[in-house]
Scaffold this motif. Structure first.
Motif, PDB file in Angstrom:
ATOM      1  N   VAL A  80      14.639 114.954  89.532  1.00  0.00           N
ATOM      2  CA  VAL A  80      15.660 115.536  89.204  1.00  0.00           C
ATOM      3  C   VAL A  80      15.552 116.827  89.963  1.00  0.00           C
ATOM      4  O   VAL A  80      16.969 117.258  90.420  1.00  0.00           O
ATOM      5  CB  VAL A  80      15.680 115.956  87.706  1.00  0.00           C
ATOM      6  CG1 VAL A  80      16.903 116.910  87.288  1.00  0.00           C
ATOM      7  CG2 VAL A  80      15.974 114.658  87.035  1.00  0.00           C
ATOM      8  N   SER A 126      15.085 124.432  91.809  1.00  0.00           N
ATOM      9  CA  SER A 126      15.310 123.462  90.592  1.00  0.00           C
ATOM     10  C   SER A 126      14.283 123.395  90.010  1.00  0.00           C
ATOM     11  O   SER A 126      14.189 123.146  88.667  1.00  0.00           O
ATOM     12  CB  SER A 126      16.020 122.276  91.195  1.00  0.00           C
ATOM     13  OG  SER A 126      17.216 122.826  91.742  1.00  0.00           O
ATOM     14  N   ILE A 184      22.922 110.839  86.552  1.00  0.00           N
ATOM     15  CA  ILE A 184      24.152 111.550  86.984  1.00  0.00           C
ATOM     16  C   ILE A 184      24.112 112.016  88.307  1.00  0.00           C
ATOM     17  O   ILE A 184      24.884 111.807  89.171  1.00  0.00           O
ATOM     18  CB  ILE A 184      24.615 112.739  85.968  1.00  0.00           C
ATOM     19  CG1 ILE A 184      24.988 112.107  84.581  1.00  0.00           C
ATOM     20  CG2 ILE A 184      25.582 113.496  86.653  1.00  0.00           C
ATOM     21  CD1 ILE A 184      24.948 113.177  83.412  1.00  0.00           C
ATOM     22  N   LEU A 185      22.733 112.615  88.527  1.00  0.00           N
ATOM     23  CA  LEU A 185      22.701 113.155  89.969  1.00  0.00           C
ATOM     24  C   LEU A 185      22.409 112.124  91.129  1.00  0.00           C
ATOM     25  O   LEU A 185      23.006 112.239  92.101  1.00  0.00           O
ATOM     26  CB  LEU A 185      21.315 114.036  89.978  1.00  0.00           C
ATOM     27  CG  LEU A 185      21.562 115.384  89.351  1.00  0.00           C
ATOM     28  CD1 LEU A 185      20.423 116.170  89.147  1.00  0.00           C
ATOM     29  CD2 LEU A 185      22.713 116.050  89.804  1.00  0.00           C
ATOM     30  N   VAL A 216      16.777 113.982  78.294  1.00  0.00           N
ATOM     31  CA  VAL A 216      17.599 114.888  79.143  1.00  0.00           C
ATOM     32  C   VAL A 216      17.275 114.651  80.667  1.00  0.00           C
ATOM     33  O   VAL A 216      18.280 114.526  81.422  1.00  0.00           O
ATOM     34  CB  VAL A 216      17.184 116.256  78.830  1.00  0.00           C
ATOM     35  CG1 VAL A 216      17.860 117.257  79.636  1.00  0.00           C
ATOM     36  CG2 VAL A 216      17.694 116.540  77.411  1.00  0.00           C
ATOM     37  N   LEU A 217      16.098 114.357  80.963  1.00  0.00           N
ATOM     38  CA  LEU A 217      15.955 114.376  82.567  1.00  0.00           C
ATOM     39  C   LEU A 217      16.428 113.083  82.926  1.00  0.00           C
ATOM     40  O   LEU A 217      16.924 112.679  84.170  1.00  0.00           O
ATOM     41  CB  LEU A 217      14.490 114.502  82.987  1.00  0.00           C
ATOM     42  CG  LEU A 217      14.001 115.951  82.993  1.00  0.00           C
ATOM     43  CD1 LEU A 217      12.772 115.978  83.230  1.00  0.00           C
ATOM     44  CD2 LEU A 217      14.783 116.903  83.919  1.00  0.00           C
ATOM     45  N   ALA A 237      18.625 117.835  92.633  1.00  0.00           N
ATOM     46  CA  ALA A 237      19.541 118.899  92.425  1.00  0.00           C
ATOM     47  C   ALA A 237      19.298 119.912  93.769  1.00  0.00           C
ATOM     48  O   ALA A 237      20.408 120.521  94.146  1.00  0.00           O
ATOM     49  CB  ALA A 237      19.061 119.895  91.120  1.00  0.00           C
ATOM     50  N   CYS A 259      20.114 113.391  83.427  1.00  0.00           N
ATOM     51  CA  CYS A 259      20.517 114.013  84.593  1.00  0.00           C
ATOM     52  C   CYS A 259      20.017 113.376  85.982  1.00  0.00           C
ATOM     53  O   CYS A 259      20.821 113.376  86.887  1.00  0.00           O
ATOM     54  CB  CYS A 259      19.683 115.434  84.451  1.00  0.00           C
ATOM     55  SG  CYS A 259      20.082 116.677  83.295  1.00  0.00           S
ATOM     56  N   TYR A 260      18.998 112.664  86.005  1.00  0.00           N
ATOM     57  CA  TYR A 260      18.786 111.708  86.979  1.00  0.00           C
ATOM     58  C   TYR A 260      19.911 110.785  87.348  1.00  0.00           C
ATOM     59  O   TYR A 260      20.075 110.464  88.542  1.00  0.00           O
ATOM     60  CB  TYR A 260      17.433 110.928  86.713  1.00  0.00           C
ATOM     61  CG  TYR A 260      16.873 110.076  87.935  1.00  0.00           C
ATOM     62  CD1 TYR A 260      16.368 110.536  88.956  1.00  0.00           C
ATOM     63  CD2 TYR A 260      17.090 108.596  87.738  1.00  0.00           C
ATOM     64  CE1 TYR A 260      16.055 109.732  90.047  1.00  0.00           C
ATOM     65  CE2 TYR A 260      16.752 108.041  88.900  1.00  0.00           C
ATOM     66  CZ  TYR A 260      16.282 108.569  90.064  1.00  0.00           C
ATOM     67  OH  TYR A 260      15.656 107.695  90.897  1.00  0.00           O
ATOM     68  N   ILE A 310      13.831 123.785  85.820  1.00  0.00           N
ATOM     69  CA  ILE A 310      13.323 122.744  84.836  1.00  0.00           C
ATOM     70  C   ILE A 310      12.153 123.133  83.944  1.00  0.00           C
ATOM     71  O   ILE A 310      12.385 123.314  82.770  1.00  0.00           O
ATOM     72  CB  ILE A 310      12.934 121.476  85.437  1.00  0.00           C
ATOM     73  CG1 ILE A 310      14.278 120.827  86.183  1.00  0.00           C
ATOM     74  CG2 ILE A 310      12.487 120.416  84.518  1.00  0.00           C
ATOM     75  CD1 ILE A 310      14.342 119.822  87.021  1.00  0.00           C
TER      76      ILE A 310
END
Length: 129
Positions: free
Chosen positions: A56, A69, A118-119, A111-112, A60, A115-116, A73
């Motif tokens: 992540v 980043s 989406i990113l 959460v990660l 980012a 995020c992973y 985190i």
């Protein structure tokens, strides 16, 4: 000694690129050994969180051009640890540090993971267009 560290670093970087493969591999090995889905899932989550943090942070950095980043985190994990630990202390009068760490670490996995995904989608779209 330098070659061993270089091999470990390269292995970590390769596994960070594909954290869900790490999750599946750890889960499969643990399930084969213990035949316990819950325990296998928890250990796979715990181990793959290490790789998700790097993934992540790298995504980012790549997408947004940040260079901090990874530290961001870690800062969020420490703040969450303080909040949950403080809440537990206020609620029970004492804080169970291993339990708080487990809660934060598994929450970080969830959460990660989001995020992973989406990113990664953003980066794929960015590379295509």
């Amino acid at each position: 000694m330098t070659t061993v560290l270089a091999i470990l670093k390269t292995t970590y970087i390769v596994l960070s690129v594909i954290p869900y493969v790490v999750f599946a591999a750890v889960w499969g090995i643990c399930y084969f050994m213990w035949k316990d889905k819950k325990r296998s899932t928890q250990l796979a989550m715990d181990i793959s969180t290490f790789f998700l943090i790097t993934s992540v942070a790298g995504l980012a950095n790549s997408i947004m051009g940040f260079k901090f980043s990874w530290w961001f985190i870690i800062l969020m994990l420490l703040i969450a640890f303080g909040v949950v630990g403080g809440y537990q202390y206020r609620l029970k009068g004492e804080s169970n540090v291993p339990k708080v760490m487990r809660i934060i670490w598994r929450l970080a996995f969830m959460v990660l993971s989001i995020c992973y995904i989406i990113l990664l989608l953003i980066e794929l779209i960015r590379q295509l267009f």
